[in-house]
Scaffold this active site. Sequence first.
Site, PDB file in Angstrom:
ATOM      1  CE1 TYR A   1      -3.367   2.831   0.568  1.00 52.87           C
ATOM      2  CE2 TYR A   1      -2.393   3.141   2.743  1.00 52.87           C
ATOM      3  CZ  TYR A   1      -3.241   3.558   1.742  1.00 52.87           C
ATOM      4  OH  TYR A   1      -3.972   4.709   1.906  1.00 52.87           O
TER       5      TYR A   1
ATOM      6  CE  LYS B   1      -3.494   5.550  -1.626  1.00 53.78           C
ATOM      7  NZ  LYS B   1      -4.471   6.084  -2.590  1.00 53.78           N
TER       8      LYS B   1
END
Length: 261
Positions: free
Chosen positions: A164, A168
């Site tokens: 994750y 990002k």
Amino acid sequence: MGSQQIFPRFSGKSVLVTGAGTGFGAEIAFRAAQEGARVGVHYNRSKDGAEQTAARIREIGGAAFVVQADISSWDSIRQLADETFAHFGGLDVLVNNVGDVATEQMSWQELTRESLDRVIDVDVKGTLLMCHEFGRRMVEAGHGNIVNIGSTVVVRGSARAPQYAAAKYGLLGITKSYAAAFAPAVRVNTFAPGFMETGATLERSDWQGGRREKLLAATPLGRIPAPEVVAGTALFLATDDASHMTGAYLLADGGFNMVGA
């Protein structure tokens, strides 16, 4: 929040919000409508949520259209762009809110190939292709704004879900690249909210097991906001007041990270 004055910053404008059936996306879509926008409410699986968001918008006299697409598919994204531009006769603002945060994963040790692939397919490839397809059409039209919803996870990383944080971080590269490519006609920026109390957050076991209290203690403004508190902040990047901002990363986290320039 009840007494807050909301200005019609998007009067007569069209705004598409991805993942607007739940959480932050739903609040951004509703806020855009409160500010005068005609709103495209996108969903992949949360059809009921999307219909609910659209109903909320119509209740306040706003215009909403609900549209389905799988952001991990280039063909689906092309179709979404065609449908959206046809419906509105153009598009002023795209908010790329969709992102898989691997909520089911509580530790880096639980990483699976499926989760890695899904997060990269949706958060990196999907966002890149959304910028690519929608931005291309905006450039042809001579105007437009793209707001990518990022995360403060790029500051500290994520011991919970490294994929994750990687995704990002990738988003920043996507934002800067397309900001450079689409200038001066179209601006592309990243908005990063800190922790928000969405339905998904409240259900997490770590949240219920003391994490909320730890975060509150480390947040100078002393609160973990509901998503509607920062929805207007995300949309700020698409307003005329932000007309000299592109390729930027805007943080709204109550002072938790205080990132240096």
